[in-house]
Design a protein around this motif. Structure first.
Motif, PDB file in Angstrom:
ATOM      1  N   LYS A 177       3.249   8.954   7.731  1.00 51.59           N
ATOM      2  CA  LYS A 177       2.724   8.818   6.365  1.00 51.59           C
ATOM      3  C   LYS A 177       2.876  10.127   5.597  1.00 51.59           C
ATOM      4  O   LYS A 177       3.240  10.117   4.414  1.00 51.59           O
ATOM      5  CB  LYS A 177       1.252   8.395   6.390  1.00 51.59           C
ATOM      6  N   GLU A 235       4.092   1.228   1.319  1.00 49.69           N
ATOM      7  CA  GLU A 235       2.944   1.981   0.799  1.00 49.69           C
ATOM      8  C   GLU A 235       3.369   3.008  -0.248  1.00 49.69           C
ATOM      9  O   GLU A 235       2.555   3.444  -1.055  1.00 49.69           O
ATOM     10  CB  GLU A 235       2.212   2.688   1.950  1.00 49.69           C
ATOM     11  N   HIS A 236       4.635   3.441  -0.194  1.00 48.53           N
ATOM     12  CA  HIS A 236       5.110   4.483  -1.123  1.00 48.53           C
ATOM     13  C   HIS A 236       6.283   4.035  -1.987  1.00 48.53           C
ATOM     14  O   HIS A 236       6.556   4.651  -3.013  1.00 48.53           O
ATOM     15  CB  HIS A 236       5.573   5.718  -0.337  1.00 48.53           C
TER      16      HIS A 236
END
Ligand SMILES: [Zn+2]
Length: 297
Positions: A177, A235-236
């Motif tokens: 992450k 998520e990004h």
């Protein structure tokens, strides 16, 4: 590194998607390491694993590169280098519908094969690698286009790159992450990220079982499938495509890998491998390429 030495540097790991409380089941025991699967999302990962500081020490070592990249002599080295440049040229063609020009960064650039391929296609090329040894080698050709370090701390300006690639690198990343957040920061809005990494749900992995070549311990700490890589990239980034990947390799390389031979398997086999190295083929190696775009600053 002996098991006794490494066992002092072991740590448990957890699923970065589901968090430290998510249960896991053991898929394969490679004492002192285990390959486990997250019961919640299916992510396959190594736990316990070597600590990150211990593995970074391992990557500094010239012997690590010589056992992974180069072969017997200059001829084989050049053949391997040609095959990597061909492999990266093919991957750039697969990326081209989404990004075909601009400033490109290769994370985990090694000796700079991607830079050679991307420069031929007109990219402004840059590379980053955590190994002192390999960066010194790469800088002989590429100068300050190649930096030593990690993406989290390399000091690139925000919104610097049109294309960032991490080929055969993401499986080595301890904090995926943080790694993706650091990429998101230095990628331009509209820029593209391409990751190639071994897929534990690939046919090759299923056929090979515990002997799958990509169970490369202690270096490979996460094994991303099309489903889990979509989750974490999502998520990004906007995920554009996940496709099967392969590589060009000499038959000698494939032979050595098939039989898990080292770099010096003996005079008879060296003769045979020398002949096999005259030929190279493209083969599916059980990896996937995920291509994603940064859609907002
Ligand atoms: Zn999970």
């Amino acid at each position: 590194m002996t098991n006794t030495a490494s066992s002092l540097n072991l740590e448990p790991a957890s699923c970065p998607i589901c968090g430290p409380d998510a249960p896991s089941v053991v898929r394969y025991d490679f004492a002192p390491h285990k390959v486990v699967v997250c019961s919640s999302c299916g992510l396959t990962y190594l736990s316990p694993r070597l600590t990150e500081s211990a593995i970074l020490e391992l990557y500094k070592d010239e012997a690590y590169y010589n056992s992974n990249i180069s072969g017997q002599g200059y001829d084989e080295y050049m053949e391997i280098s040609d095959n990597w440049v061909k492999t990266f040229t093919l991957r750039l063609k697969q990326i081209a519908p989404y990004k075909s020009t601009g400033k490109a960064l290769d994370i985990g650039c090694g000796p700079g094969y991607f830079l050679t391929a991307a420069q031929k296609l007109g990219f402004d090329v840059h590379g980053l690698d955590p190994s002192d040894y390999i960066v010194t080698q790469a800088q002989k050709t590429w100068g300050d286009r190649v930096r030593l370090g990690l993406i989290e701390s390399a000091g690139y300006e925000p919104e610097s790159f049109d294309l960032i690639v991490a080929f055969d690198t993401f499986e080595h990343i301890y904090e995926p992450k943080q790694f993706l957040a650091a990429i998101q920061r230095v990628l331009k809005t509209g820029g593209v990220l391409a990751i190639t990494t071994p897929d534990p749900t690939s046919l090759l992995s299923k056929i090979s079982g515990k002997n799958w070549v990509s169970f490369k311990l202690p270096e490979h700490v996460f094994y991303w499938s099309p489903g889990t890589i979509r989750k974490i990239l999502g998520e990004h980034f906007e995920v554009l495509e996940v496709r099967r990947a392969g590589q060009y390799a000499t038959l000698g390389f494939l032979f050595r890998r098939l039989f898990r031979l080292g770099n010096n398997p003996g005079r008879f086999l060296n003769g045979l491998i020398g002949i096999l190295n005259k030929f190279s083929i493209y083969s599916d190696n059980g990896s996937i390429t995920a291509i994603a775009r940064k859609t907002s600053p």
